[in-house]
Design an enzyme around this catalytic site. Structure first.
Site, PDB file in Angstrom:
ATOM      1  N   GLY A  69       2.941   9.710  -1.299  1.00 21.58           N
ATOM      2  CA  GLY A  69       3.932  10.149  -0.327  1.00 21.58           C
ATOM      3  C   GLY A  69       5.338   9.857  -0.802  1.00 21.58           C
ATOM      4  O   GLY A  69       6.244  10.705  -0.708  1.00 21.58           O
ATOM      5  N   ASP A  70       5.546   8.666  -1.341  1.00 22.03           N
ATOM      6  CA  ASP A  70       6.860   8.288  -1.856  1.00 22.03           C
ATOM      7  C   ASP A  70       7.268   9.153  -3.034  1.00 22.03           C
ATOM      8  O   ASP A  70       8.402   9.637  -3.113  1.00 22.03           O
ATOM      9  CB  ASP A  70       6.845   6.822  -2.287  1.00 22.03           C
ATOM     10  CG  ASP A  70       6.783   5.874  -1.113  1.00 22.03           C
ATOM     11  OD1 ASP A  70       7.763   5.807  -0.359  1.00 22.03           O
ATOM     12  OD2 ASP A  70       5.760   5.189  -0.959  1.00 22.03           O
TER      13      ASP A  70
END
Length: 390
Positions: A170-171
């Protein structure tokens, strides 16, 4: 590796990075890999927490995410630190930050004000939920964005809780979209002279790669579920057992399945009405996987790989770090690079991607070993040696 200020497609671009942990710093890593000069502002006492993250006796994650960067000690909570940040940002092309929305404004670093001094400034703002909307002020980490964006709900086995991917996807997705936005904004600035805000939300970056999950539901009410190592109705595409390990085969296209069937000594499977078409194979996914597994488990991984290569079937081993460092294709492509490190000796890590024929990126210098080790150098080069004004 040679230590230089620049080199690559973005060699004339200056970036101030004031993010921490993963999303902001990974965006800075990508821009730095492409040649930009990255000045990272770190809290004087603690630095970026990434300095201490990773696995093993001597965590090395910082060496990857902070490569090609210069560390400047800067307390953004103090008036002096805020002034130093403003002075550096006035000389920058791009500012990266991944604090909770409103934090920059609280620190007297409102992007609207920064762009009054530097109209061409591009501000990449990475956050959990974006800069606007009812959730914008909430704290958000990558895993939360993965859950909201739909990723976590479909990863794992149906009889178990949702699983996570083994890396912070996600990051890194949000960082990648932030980098992409910055490059598009640079192109716009070349034409108009004006900068802009790039608003990259973790959950939206995840949502962008969720394929047809939304459209499938909107048109047929279908919700994608957790299905372990397979994709529903996509067959054969799975990990299959061998005598000494496991091997991944993706033969779900008609012509490729015909080649797999021939390699199995069962060419008739390709014309059998139970398996001849994509829809038919999908309807009998478990049955087909069982049939293939009975064949693969009679061989070693090496023997199966030889057959798949000869037959032209997309397939491959499931690599770990040791496999990558020993693989001749990784070596031939220079997919890994070894960087000297004053503390760890040498650190092998992933190289710079994508490869560019005219302006290749590179790892030009190792991650800064100490907090603020480049403060004097950066102030001298960027600000003419003048300390920040009170």
């Amino acid at each position: 590796m040679t230590e230089t200020y620049s080199g690559g497609a973005l060699e004339d671009i200056r970036v101030v990075e004031m993010g921490q942990l993963i999303a902001g710093p990974f965006c800075g890593q990508l821009l730095g890999d492409m040649g930009a000069e990255i000045v990272k502002l770190e809290p004087p006492e603690t630095g970026d927490p990434m300095r201490y993250w990773g696995q093993g006796d001597k965590p090395s994650w910082w060496r990857v995410v902070a490569r090609n960067k210069y560390s400047v000690a800067c307390d953004l909570r103090s008036a002096e630190g805020q002034q130093l940040a403003r002075d550096l940002i006035a000389k920058a092309d791009i500012l990266i930050e991944n604090f909770r929305p409103g934090t920059l404004e609280k620190w007297n670093l409102d992007p609207a004000d920064l762009r009054k001094t530097n109209p061409g400034l591009i501000v990449v703002r990475v956050s959990g939920y974006g800069q606007t909307g009812p959730y914008s002020a909430r704290a958000g980490f990558g895993g939360i964005g993965e859950a909201m964006g739909g990723w976590r709900g479909i990863v794992g086995h149906p009889d178990r809780p949702p699983a996570r991917m083994g890396v912070s996807i996600g990051d890194t997705l949000a960082a990648s979209y932030g980098c992409m936005g910055a490059l598009a904004a640079l192109h716009h600035r070349d034409k108009t002279g004006e900068g802009q805000i790039v608003d990259s939300a973790l959950y939206e970056a995840v949502l962008q790669v969720m394929e047809s999950t939304i459209s499938d539901y909107s048109t047929s009410g279908t919700k994608r579920k957790r299905t372990g190592s397979t994709l529903p109705a996509i067959a054969p595409s799975n990990v299959y057992p061998c005598r000494d390990g496991e091997y991944l085969i993706g033969a779900n296209q008609d012509g490729v399945f015909a080649r797999l069937a021939a390699a199995m000594g069962r060419p008739e499977l390709a014309t059998d009405e139970r398996y001849a078409t994509h829809i038919a194979r999908g309807a009998r996914q478990e049955e087909l996987d069982a049939l293939i597994s009975e064949w693969t488990k009679t061989m070693t991984v090496e023997e199966l790989e030889a057959k798949m290569v000869e037959a032209g079937v997309p397939a491959g081993r499931i690599y770990d770090a040791e496999d990558m460092m020993a693989d001749p294709h990784f070596a031939a492509r220079e997919a890994l690079v070894t960087v000297p490190d004053a503390e760890l000796g040498e650190v092998t890590m992933q190289n710079v991607f994508p490869k560019m024929s005219k302006t290749p990126g590179s790892v030009r210098r190792p991650a800064p070993l100490t907090i603020g080790q480049d403060s004097d150098d950066v102030i001298q080069r960027w600000l003419g040696g003048e300390e920040a004004k009170e």
